[in-house]
Write an enzyme that holds these catalytic residues in place. Structure first.
Site, PDB file in Angstrom:
ATOM      1  N   LYS A   1      -3.280  -3.185  14.224  1.00  0.00           N
ATOM      2  CA  LYS A   1      -3.533  -4.560  14.677  1.00  0.00           C
ATOM      3  C   LYS A   1      -3.799  -5.492  13.500  1.00  0.00           C
ATOM      4  CE  LYS A   1      -5.335  -3.493  19.291  1.00  0.00           C
ATOM      5  NZ  LYS A   1      -6.522  -3.582  20.199  1.00  0.00           N
TER       6      LYS A   1
ATOM      7  N   LEU B   1       1.604   0.121  14.099  1.00  0.00           N
ATOM      8  CA  LEU B   1       0.561   0.427  15.079  1.00  0.00           C
ATOM      9  C   LEU B   1      -0.781  -0.190  14.690  1.00  0.00           C
ATOM     10  CD1 LEU B   1       1.240   4.193  15.958  1.00  0.00           C
ATOM     11  CD2 LEU B   1       1.755   2.174  17.336  1.00  0.00           C
TER      12      LEU B   1
ATOM     13  N   CYS C   1      -5.971  11.880  -5.266  1.00  0.00           N
ATOM     14  CA  CYS C   1      -4.539  11.741  -5.006  1.00  0.00           C
ATOM     15  C   CYS C   1      -3.769  11.546  -6.314  1.00  0.00           C
ATOM     16  CB  CYS C   1      -4.279  10.574  -4.056  1.00  0.00           C
ATOM     17  SG  CYS C   1      -4.728  10.922  -2.352  1.00  0.00           S
TER      18      CYS C   1
ATOM     19  N   TYR D   1       0.851  -1.183   0.000  1.00  0.00           N
ATOM     20  CA  TYR D   1       0.000   0.000   0.000  1.00  0.00           C
ATOM     21  C   TYR D   1       0.894   1.242   0.000  1.00  0.00           C
ATOM     22  CZ  TYR D   1      -4.032   2.938   1.365  1.00  0.00           C
ATOM     23  OH  TYR D   1      -5.016   3.888   1.420  1.00  0.00           O
ATOM     24  N   SER D   2       1.714   1.353  -1.042  1.00  0.00           N
ATOM     25  CA  SER D   2       2.598   2.499  -1.225  1.00  0.00           C
ATOM     26  C   SER D   2       2.980   2.556  -2.691  1.00  0.00           C
ATOM     27  CB  SER D   2       3.843   2.382  -0.332  1.00  0.00           C
ATOM     28  OG  SER D   2       4.525   1.163  -0.567  1.00  0.00           O
TER      29      SER D   2
ATOM     30  N   ASP E   1      12.202  -2.330   9.765  1.00  0.00           N
ATOM     31  CA  ASP E   1      11.194  -1.652   8.941  1.00  0.00           C
ATOM     32  C   ASP E   1      10.254  -0.896   9.880  1.00  0.00           C
ATOM     33  OD1 ASP E   1       9.243  -0.799   7.197  1.00  0.00           O
ATOM     34  OD2 ASP E   1       9.094  -2.692   6.124  1.00  0.00           O
TER      35      ASP E   1
END
Length: 387
Positions: free
Chosen positions: A196, A194, A357, A132-133, A169
């Site tokens: 879950k 961060l 975007c 997701y980049s 990472d």
């Protein structure tokens, strides 16, 4: 003056590329020449809303269906969003939205609000690696999966990994980069996140791949790295610094410095901007709460304070435009399923987010940079761009 006249007068400032507005059955040409797209307002937007936040007012109208685009959404946004400098944002009225708390508790909630909405949702439109980049397209025939693998390979090659090295990472996502690094370069790795949902998915992948002796993942705030006593030969962070907030950029770099061995390499991959600004109000309200895009110069400026030497700086802006268009294509191919899972308004919102975007990258409003950094002088690296 009637409300509709006020709204039309407000929209006339966006006249760089001609388009039509339809309101109450009447068409209004904005700009000069053949219109490039058409906006149909099914409901008027109060001028006070447009003045408080043009972005939120137009974005929410689209989400509700009060505003419709006739034709291709990306094309319309690509023509329109190059004029975002003319948007109104009342920073005083929107202070709590634009400048959110950077406490650990709040930032964890902000990250969770975006990344913990369901792995099943992301699997519908991301590639098989769940990257997701920004991807990296080396040829026209590259699939999204090819391009995401290219991106991972390019990062790992830039890090000049050697067998036995330890790689951290920071903001590891679903773990594809670390899994590739461990398998192909013989390193050991650790990821922190961060989210879950990402943590659970990555932990399962580690076990399924039989990599538990080489790779670990933890739910950890980057600010807790110095307490751990860890050291790494290499560190990478992909699309994470955008979540820490402008007041915390220095602390983020300091935390990376605290765990990196002398002469170690750090690759920072992040959405950037030409200048420092607080960010778009609609994106902050609905997509990335607390998100803040660093400028290239402020990150480079901070590096000097930690004896970090910038070895390479690369812009991947047009690659991110193409990545987002691939995501949006996948998204719309599964649109019926997504509407069933998430609802109509969410689906319209997410489609708008992906296309907006893509348009802002194409117009240079935002950029994507990879910065390769060494901690102190490293004379053991090849003298050429080996990757």
């Amino acid at each position: 003056m009637a409300l509709s006249n006020l709204m039309i007068d407000f929209m006339k400032k966006f006249d760089e590329k001609p388009f039509l507005i339809e309101l109450k059955g009447k068409e209004h040409l904005i700009g000069e020449g053949e219109p490039l797209f058409k906006v149909k307002f099914n409901k008027e937007i109060p001028i006070t809303d447009l003045m408080t936040s043009t972005s939120i007012a137009l974005g929410e109208a689209y989400m509700r269906g009060d505003l419709e685009i006739e034709g291709d959404l990306y094309h319309a946004l690509n023509c329109f969003l190059g004029q975002m400098g003319k948007f109104h944002t009342d920073k005083k009225a929107l202070k709590k939205l634009i400048f959110t708390s950077s406490s650990k508790k709040n930032q964890k909630q902000e990250v969770s609000s975006h990344y913990d909405i369901g792995n099943d949702f992301y699997k519908l439109w991301l590639d098989e690696s769940l990257s997701y980049s920004c991807a990296y397209f080396t040829k026209d025939t590259d699939t999204l999966y090819d391009a995401q693998n290219n991106k991972i390979d390019r990062i790992l090659k830039k890090l000049y990994l050697q067998p036995g090295m330890e790689l951290l990472d920071i903001g590891c996502g679903w773990g594809s980069l670390l899994i590739r690094a461990v398998k192909e370069y013989g390193v050991t790795g650790k990821g922190i996140t961060l989210s879950k949902e990402q943590y659970n998915s990555f932990k399962n992948r580690i076990e399924e791949e039989g990599l538990s002796d080489k790779l670990t993942v933890e739910i950890l705030d980057y600010r807790d790295l110095p307490k751990k006593g860890w050291t790494f030969d290499r560190a990478v962070s992909v699309g994470m610094i955008e979540h820490v907030g402008r007041d915390n950029y220095n602390q983020f770099i300091s935390c990376a410095d605290s765990v990196l061995k002398p002469h170690g390499l750090f690759l920072l991959h992040y959405i950037s901007a030409l200048r420092e600004y607080p960010g778009d109000a609609w994106i902050k309200k609905y997509i990335f709460p607390g998100g803040m895009v660093p400028s290239l110069r402020e990150i480079i400026h901070l590096c000097a304070d930690y004896n970090f030497y910038a070895l390479d700086v690369e812009s991947l802006r047009r690659h991110y435009n193409r990545t987002l268009l691939c995501w949006d294509k996948n998204f719309n191919e599964h649109r019926t399923k997504i509407e069933e899972m998430m609802g109509l308004e969410f689906t319209r919102m997410w489609d708008l987010y992906l296309c907006a975007c893509a348009a802002t990258f194409n117009n240079g409003i935002i950029d994507l940079h990879q910065i390769l950094i060494s901690k102190g002088i490293n004379n053991d690296l090849p003298m050429t761009r080996w990757y």
